[in-house]
Design a protein around this motif. Structure first.
Motif, PDB file in Angstrom:
ATOM      1  N   LEU A  47      56.373  22.740  -2.056  1.00 32.88           N
ATOM      2  CA  LEU A  47      57.131  22.357  -0.861  1.00 32.88           C
ATOM      3  C   LEU A  47      57.092  20.843  -0.654  1.00 32.88           C
ATOM      4  O   LEU A  47      58.111  20.230  -0.300  1.00 32.88           O
ATOM      5  CB  LEU A  47      56.581  23.071   0.373  1.00 32.88           C
ATOM      6  CG  LEU A  47      56.956  24.526   0.537  1.00 32.88           C
ATOM      7  CD1 LEU A  47      56.135  25.171   1.647  1.00 32.88           C
ATOM      8  CD2 LEU A  47      58.445  24.663   0.846  1.00 32.88           C
ATOM      9  N   ALA A  48      55.940  20.239  -0.866  1.00 36.08           N
ATOM     10  CA  ALA A  48      55.819  18.789  -0.707  1.00 36.08           C
ATOM     11  C   ALA A  48      56.697  18.056  -1.721  1.00 36.08           C
ATOM     12  O   ALA A  48      57.344  17.065  -1.382  1.00 36.08           O
ATOM     13  CB  ALA A  48      54.367  18.359  -0.853  1.00 36.08           C
ATOM     14  N   ALA A  49      56.718  18.545  -2.952  1.00 34.75           N
ATOM     15  CA  ALA A  49      57.559  17.917  -3.971  1.00 34.75           C
ATOM     16  C   ALA A  49      59.041  18.054  -3.610  1.00 34.75           C
ATOM     17  O   ALA A  49      59.816  17.114  -3.769  1.00 34.75           O
ATOM     18  CB  ALA A  49      57.277  18.539  -5.332  1.00 34.75           C
ATOM     19  N   LEU A 109      54.691  16.076   7.846  1.00 32.27           N
ATOM     20  CA  LEU A 109      54.936  16.845   9.072  1.00 32.27           C
ATOM     21  C   LEU A 109      55.322  18.291   8.794  1.00 32.27           C
ATOM     22  O   LEU A 109      54.910  19.201   9.502  1.00 32.27           O
ATOM     23  CB  LEU A 109      56.041  16.178   9.897  1.00 32.27           C
ATOM     24  CG  LEU A 109      55.681  14.847  10.530  1.00 32.27           C
ATOM     25  CD1 LEU A 109      56.911  14.214  11.148  1.00 32.27           C
ATOM     26  CD2 LEU A 109      54.601  15.038  11.565  1.00 32.27           C
ATOM     27  N   LEU A 110      56.117  18.503   7.774  1.00 33.29           N
ATOM     28  CA  LEU A 110      56.663  19.840   7.528  1.00 33.29           C
ATOM     29  C   LEU A 110      55.758  20.722   6.687  1.00 33.29           C
ATOM     30  O   LEU A 110      55.756  21.943   6.856  1.00 33.29           O
ATOM     31  CB  LEU A 110      58.018  19.721   6.828  1.00 33.29           C
ATOM     32  CG  LEU A 110      59.082  18.951   7.583  1.00 33.29           C
ATOM     33  CD1 LEU A 110      60.317  18.792   6.718  1.00 33.29           C
ATOM     34  CD2 LEU A 110      59.419  19.634   8.887  1.00 33.29           C
ATOM     35  N   VAL A 111      55.014  20.134   5.786  1.00 37.63           N
ATOM     36  CA  VAL A 111      54.224  20.928   4.839  1.00 37.63           C
ATOM     37  C   VAL A 111      52.735  20.946   5.214  1.00 37.63           C
ATOM     38  O   VAL A 111      52.090  21.988   5.102  1.00 37.63           O
ATOM     39  CB  VAL A 111      54.417  20.404   3.397  1.00 37.63           C
ATOM     40  CG1 VAL A 111      53.587  21.183   2.415  1.00 37.63           C
ATOM     41  CG2 VAL A 111      55.884  20.455   3.013  1.00 37.63           C
ATOM     42  N   ALA A 112      52.192  19.835   5.665  1.00 37.89           N
ATOM     43  CA  ALA A 112      50.760  19.777   5.942  1.00 37.89           C
ATOM     44  C   ALA A 112      50.393  20.222   7.359  1.00 37.89           C
ATOM     45  O   ALA A 112      49.372  20.884   7.548  1.00 37.89           O
ATOM     46  CB  ALA A 112      50.238  18.363   5.694  1.00 37.89           C
ATOM     47  N   LEU A 135      58.058  28.111   6.015  1.00 41.53           N
ATOM     48  CA  LEU A 135      57.534  28.523   4.703  1.00 41.53           C
ATOM     49  C   LEU A 135      56.095  28.060   4.510  1.00 41.53           C
ATOM     50  O   LEU A 135      55.268  28.788   3.950  1.00 41.53           O
ATOM     51  CB  LEU A 135      58.417  27.977   3.580  1.00 41.53           C
ATOM     52  CG  LEU A 135      59.751  28.671   3.370  1.00 41.53           C
ATOM     53  CD1 LEU A 135      60.584  27.909   2.349  1.00 41.53           C
ATOM     54  CD2 LEU A 135      59.534  30.105   2.921  1.00 41.53           C
ATOM     55  N   SER A 136      55.786  26.879   4.977  1.00 36.76           N
ATOM     56  CA  SER A 136      54.431  26.364   4.871  1.00 36.76           C
ATOM     57  C   SER A 136      53.457  27.216   5.682  1.00 36.76           C
ATOM     58  O   SER A 136      52.381  27.579   5.199  1.00 36.76           O
ATOM     59  CB  SER A 136      54.410  24.915   5.359  1.00 36.76           C
ATOM     60  OG  SER A 136      53.118  24.400   5.361  1.00 36.76           O
TER      61      SER A 136
END
Length: 143
Positions: free
Chosen positions: A63-65, A78-81, A19-20
């Protein structure tokens, strides 16, 4: 998320990374036909708009939240940035050398900006998770 079975955890994490990356590709589309805006100009055309940048920022913060609330604090980074930063690096590397002199500096700045935003959103969501849990306990145990 630690209480969920490991296949479910990893599927959710992979979906978050996808998604990111998708948000980056949709909000900041690549124009692989980099060309001067006018003959002799040093600036190239770009499909990047202010609306796209704002939408990407909002998507990454949400997504980070989410991952900050449900997972450990290292995972949102790792997953969002990492996916958008990696795609940005690939995009910058497609520019010809004379035009690319400032791209490493721009990439470093935007990497720090995205990582800081993701960590702040994840930390706030993580902190609110603890507060909401305490409020739920206080409602169930009035003493």
């Amino acid at each position: 998320m630690r209480t969920r079975p490991w296949p479910e955890r990893w599927l959710i994490r992979l979906l978050g990374a996808a998604l990111s990356a998708t948000a980056y590709l949709l909000c900041l589309p690549w124009d692989l036909r980099n060309r001067p805006a006018t003959p002799g100009a040093t600036e190239e055309t770009t499909p990047v708009t202010a609306v796209g940048v704002v939408l990407l920022g909002l998507a990454l913060l949400l997504l980070a939240a989410y991952f900050g609330h449900w997972d450990r604090l290292g995972w949102p980074l790792l997953l969002v940035a990492v996916p958008p930063v990696t795609l940005m690096h690939v995009s910058f590397r497609t520019h010809p050398e004379p035009d690319a002199s400032l791209w490493p500096l721009a990439w470093g700045f935007f990497t720090l900006l995205i990582a800081a935003g993701v960590l702040v959103a994840a930390a706030v969501a993580h902190a609110l998770r603890g507060e909401w849990a305490r409020e739920d306990l206080s409602l169930t145990n009035p003493l």
